[in-house]
Motif scaffolding. Structure first.
Motif, PDB file in Angstrom:
ATOM      1  N   TYR A   9     -30.816 -74.548  33.880  1.00  0.00           N
ATOM      2  CA  TYR A   9     -29.474 -74.035  33.138  1.00  0.00           C
ATOM      3  C   TYR A   9     -28.247 -74.387  34.140  1.00  0.00           C
ATOM      4  O   TYR A   9     -27.284 -73.717  33.889  1.00  0.00           O
ATOM      5  N   LEU A  10     -28.462 -75.366  35.005  1.00  0.00           N
ATOM      6  CA  LEU A  10     -27.414 -75.886  35.945  1.00  0.00           C
ATOM      7  C   LEU A  10     -26.144 -76.250  35.497  1.00  0.00           C
ATOM      8  O   LEU A  10     -25.152 -75.921  35.910  1.00  0.00           O
ATOM      9  N   SER A  11     -26.406 -77.191  34.410  1.00  0.00           N
ATOM     10  CA  SER A  11     -25.005 -77.788  34.084  1.00  0.00           C
ATOM     11  C   SER A  11     -24.169 -76.651  33.294  1.00  0.00           C
ATOM     12  O   SER A  11     -22.796 -76.679  33.471  1.00  0.00           O
ATOM     13  N   GLN A  12     -24.703 -75.906  32.446  1.00  0.00           N
ATOM     14  CA  GLN A  12     -24.137 -74.947  31.726  1.00  0.00           C
ATOM     15  C   GLN A  12     -23.465 -74.083  32.600  1.00  0.00           C
ATOM     16  O   GLN A  12     -22.355 -73.374  32.333  1.00  0.00           O
ATOM     17  N   ALA A  13     -24.172 -73.551  33.792  1.00  0.00           N
ATOM     18  CA  ALA A  13     -23.878 -72.576  34.715  1.00  0.00           C
ATOM     19  C   ALA A  13     -22.491 -73.260  35.576  1.00  0.00           C
ATOM     20  O   ALA A  13     -21.560 -72.274  35.826  1.00  0.00           O
ATOM     21  N   GLN A  14     -22.565 -74.400  35.803  1.00  0.00           N
ATOM     22  CA  GLN A  14     -21.562 -74.962  36.472  1.00  0.00           C
ATOM     23  C   GLN A  14     -20.108 -74.847  35.897  1.00  0.00           C
ATOM     24  O   GLN A  14     -18.988 -74.586  36.285  1.00  0.00           O
ATOM     25  N   ARG A  15     -20.401 -75.348  34.495  1.00  0.00           N
ATOM     26  CA  ARG A  15     -19.044 -75.154  33.594  1.00  0.00           C
ATOM     27  C   ARG A  15     -18.528 -73.626  33.582  1.00  0.00           C
ATOM     28  O   ARG A  15     -17.269 -73.424  33.720  1.00  0.00           O
ATOM     29  N   LEU A 143     -23.105 -61.310  22.066  1.00  0.00           N
ATOM     30  CA  LEU A 143     -22.022 -62.129  21.580  1.00  0.00           C
ATOM     31  C   LEU A 143     -22.492 -62.945  20.498  1.00  0.00           C
ATOM     32  O   LEU A 143     -23.682 -63.163  20.328  1.00  0.00           O
ATOM     33  N   THR A 144     -21.335 -63.564  19.848  1.00  0.00           N
ATOM     34  CA  THR A 144     -21.851 -64.427  18.585  1.00  0.00           C
ATOM     35  C   THR A 144     -21.174 -65.757  18.853  1.00  0.00           C
ATOM     36  O   THR A 144     -19.892 -65.828  19.255  1.00  0.00           O
ATOM     37  N   ALA A 145     -21.741 -66.852  18.521  1.00  0.00           N
ATOM     38  CA  ALA A 145     -21.152 -68.213  18.788  1.00  0.00           C
ATOM     39  C   ALA A 145     -20.366 -68.565  17.242  1.00  0.00           C
ATOM     40  O   ALA A 145     -20.179 -69.763  17.065  1.00  0.00           O
ATOM     41  N   ALA A 146     -20.308 -67.787  16.529  1.00  0.00           N
ATOM     42  CA  ALA A 146     -19.792 -68.028  15.140  1.00  0.00           C
ATOM     43  C   ALA A 146     -18.263 -68.816  15.308  1.00  0.00           C
ATOM     44  O   ALA A 146     -18.088 -69.450  14.524  1.00  0.00           O
ATOM     45  N   ASP A 147     -17.514 -68.161  16.230  1.00  0.00           N
ATOM     46  CA  ASP A 147     -16.115 -68.853  16.256  1.00  0.00           C
ATOM     47  C   ASP A 147     -16.237 -70.278  16.813  1.00  0.00           C
ATOM     48  O   ASP A 147     -15.572 -71.103  16.420  1.00  0.00           O
ATOM     49  N   ILE A 264     -28.077 -83.000  13.311  1.00  0.00           N
ATOM     50  CA  ILE A 264     -28.319 -81.318  13.779  1.00  0.00           C
ATOM     51  C   ILE A 264     -27.520 -81.264  14.669  1.00  0.00           C
ATOM     52  O   ILE A 264     -27.394 -82.085  15.825  1.00  0.00           O
ATOM     53  N   TRP A 265     -26.653 -80.268  14.787  1.00  0.00           N
ATOM     54  CA  TRP A 265     -25.902 -79.838  16.091  1.00  0.00           C
ATOM     55  C   TRP A 265     -26.182 -78.412  16.391  1.00  0.00           C
ATOM     56  O   TRP A 265     -26.562 -77.705  15.692  1.00  0.00           O
ATOM     57  N   SER A 266     -26.350 -78.409  17.926  1.00  0.00           N
ATOM     58  CA  SER A 266     -26.638 -76.886  18.380  1.00  0.00           C
ATOM     59  C   SER A 266     -25.687 -76.610  19.676  1.00  0.00           C
ATOM     60  O   SER A 266     -24.744 -77.318  20.085  1.00  0.00           O
ATOM     61  N   THR A 267     -25.749 -75.382  19.936  1.00  0.00           N
ATOM     62  CA  THR A 267     -24.720 -75.018  21.123  1.00  0.00           C
ATOM     63  C   THR A 267     -25.555 -75.382  22.272  1.00  0.00           C
ATOM     64  O   THR A 267     -26.766 -75.786  22.078  1.00  0.00           O
ATOM     65  N   ASP A 268     -24.930 -75.236  23.419  1.00  0.00           N
ATOM     66  CA  ASP A 268     -25.735 -75.535  24.656  1.00  0.00           C
ATOM     67  C   ASP A 268     -26.424 -74.342  25.390  1.00  0.00           C
ATOM     68  O   ASP A 268     -26.709 -74.464  26.491  1.00  0.00           O
ATOM     69  N   SER A 269     -26.765 -73.481  24.580  1.00  0.00           N
ATOM     70  CA  SER A 269     -27.541 -72.303  25.036  1.00  0.00           C
ATOM     71  C   SER A 269     -28.941 -72.852  25.673  1.00  0.00           C
ATOM     72  O   SER A 269     -29.444 -72.361  26.551  1.00  0.00           O
ATOM     73  N   ILE A 270     -29.365 -74.012  24.825  1.00  0.00           N
ATOM     74  CA  ILE A 270     -30.610 -74.567  25.444  1.00  0.00           C
ATOM     75  C   ILE A 270     -30.438 -76.295  25.431  1.00  0.00           C
ATOM     76  O   ILE A 270     -29.615 -76.716  24.661  1.00  0.00           O
ATOM     77  N   ASP A 271     -30.788 -76.851  26.620  1.00  0.00           N
ATOM     78  CA  ASP A 271     -30.463 -78.271  26.732  1.00  0.00           C
ATOM     79  C   ASP A 271     -31.184 -78.962  25.696  1.00  0.00           C
ATOM     80  O   ASP A 271     -32.677 -78.759  25.544  1.00  0.00           O
ATOM     81  N   LEU A 279     -20.740 -72.962  24.972  1.00  0.00           N
ATOM     82  CA  LEU A 279     -20.425 -71.446  25.316  1.00  0.00           C
ATOM     83  C   LEU A 279     -19.803 -71.023  26.356  1.00  0.00           C
ATOM     84  O   LEU A 279     -19.664 -69.600  26.453  1.00  0.00           O
ATOM     85  N   ASP A 280     -19.369 -71.809  27.226  1.00  0.00           N
ATOM     86  CA  ASP A 280     -18.800 -71.429  28.395  1.00  0.00           C
ATOM     87  C   ASP A 280     -17.567 -70.413  28.363  1.00  0.00           C
ATOM     88  O   ASP A 280     -17.494 -69.463  29.133  1.00  0.00           O
ATOM     89  N   ARG A 281     -16.618 -70.855  27.632  1.00  0.00           N
ATOM     90  CA  ARG A 281     -15.324 -70.156  27.217  1.00  0.00           C
ATOM     91  C   ARG A 281     -15.765 -68.698  26.759  1.00  0.00           C
ATOM     92  O   ARG A 281     -15.309 -67.494  27.199  1.00  0.00           O
ATOM     93  N   LEU A 282     -16.814 -68.539  25.585  1.00  0.00           N
ATOM     94  CA  LEU A 282     -17.287 -67.203  25.133  1.00  0.00           C
ATOM     95  C   LEU A 282     -17.987 -66.560  26.301  1.00  0.00           C
ATOM     96  O   LEU A 282     -17.504 -65.251  26.109  1.00  0.00           O
TER      97      LEU A 282
END
Length: 291
Positions: A9-15, A143-147, A264-271, A279-282
């Motif tokens: 989860y390194l790239s997401q954690a760095q952001r 939290l929700t990723a709806a927004d 198919i699009w997804s959040t970056d909760s999983i690579d 999701l970094d701002r959320l």
């Protein structure tokens, strides 16, 4: 404050660290030939440590979180915050047969014993209304990723119909649709097994507009695939899908695309190659709110 990130989860954690303007350190992780895990933390830690790791493929990860949190306490950390955008073991919330382990309670109690705060996104909860019922600490935050999903879809489409695959998705899908001015519909689903799903679509003309299937997670992909097959049979030619958590076990991703879903699009909760909604701002805003 410091962010402690696992390699997966390194790239997401760095952001997230960049957004919060705090330092980041990586957990040194080694696996012995028999599968045992060895972790190494920095010998000097701040009082508040934020541990970042999504808990897909959770069995090894939970053991490594146990080792990490216990060692961090021994090294002087006073407050431990877990950021786990995907939170495992939440679906099994009752014993369906005598003797079954209720994993939601067991894993929730473990996390409550290890961490002072737990932040997650769109957890797979059914019969409870608050994450604190599963993780008995004050700051168990769902939290929700709806927004984030809604903003992304508004950038891709002028208008579309959002399709929720079951009644549990109605509140979430409806909120996204209302926020961005799209129409929505909710299917009726009956799950018969891990890969067996029955579904019916509400009556509508699906042939003249794009339809985006929205779900909180895709594991086997059979729910999304079934919805796509029904939409195709109803004359829909532009079918897309968005999921918060891209688990995509075994052939799930290919199976969904084969069913008629264009993208198919997804959040970056999983690579995953589909991960494009950050999701970094959320997560950063939620961390700021509790610190």
């Amino acid at each position: 404050m410091m962010i402690l990130a696992f390699p997966d989860y390194l790239s997401q954690a760095q952001r997230l660290a960049d957004y919060l303007n705090v330092p980041l350190t990586k957990v040194a992780l080694h696996h012995f030939p028999d599968g045992e895990s060895l972790i190494r933390l920095p010998p000097s830690l701040p009082e508040h440590l934020i541990v970042c790791r999504s808990l897909n493929q959770p069995n090894d990860k939970l053991i490594e979180l146990l080792l990490c949190a216990t060692t961090a306490r021994e090294l002087g950390a006073k407050r431990l915050t877990l950021v786990a955008p995907y939170l495992s073991y939440m679906r099994q919330d009752i014993a369906n047969q005598p003797g079954e382990a209720v994993s939601q309670h067991i894993i929730g109690k473990l996390l409550a014993e290890l961490f002072d705060d737990v932040l997650t996104v769109d957890p797979h909860l059914h019969r409870i209304s608050s994450l604190t019922q599963a993780i008995p600490i004050k700051n168990a935050i769902s939290l929700t990723a709806a927004d984030e999903i809604g903003t992304f879809l508004k950038q891709q489409f002028d208008h579309a119909v959002l399709l929720g695959p079951d009644s549990e998705s109605k509140q979430w899908v409806g909120a996204i649709a209302d926020n961005i001015g799209f129409d929505y519909a909710i299917a009726n689903k009956n799950r018969l097994g891990d890969k067996q799903v029955e579904m019916t679509l509400p009556d509508s003309d699906y042939s003249k507009q794009a339809v985006i299937i929205i779900d909180d997670m895709a594991s086997t992909g059979r729910t999304l695939a079934k919805a796509a097959e029904l939409l195709q049979a109803a004359g829909c030619k532009d079918i897309y899908a968005v999921v918060t958590h891209a688990l995509f076990c075994d052939d799930a991703y290919a199976h969904i695309l084969k069913s008629g879903v264009k993208t198919i699009w997804s959040t970056d909760s999983i690579d995953h190659p589909s991960s494009c909604i950050s999701l970094d701002r959320l997560l950063a805003d939620a961390i700021k709110a509790i610190t």
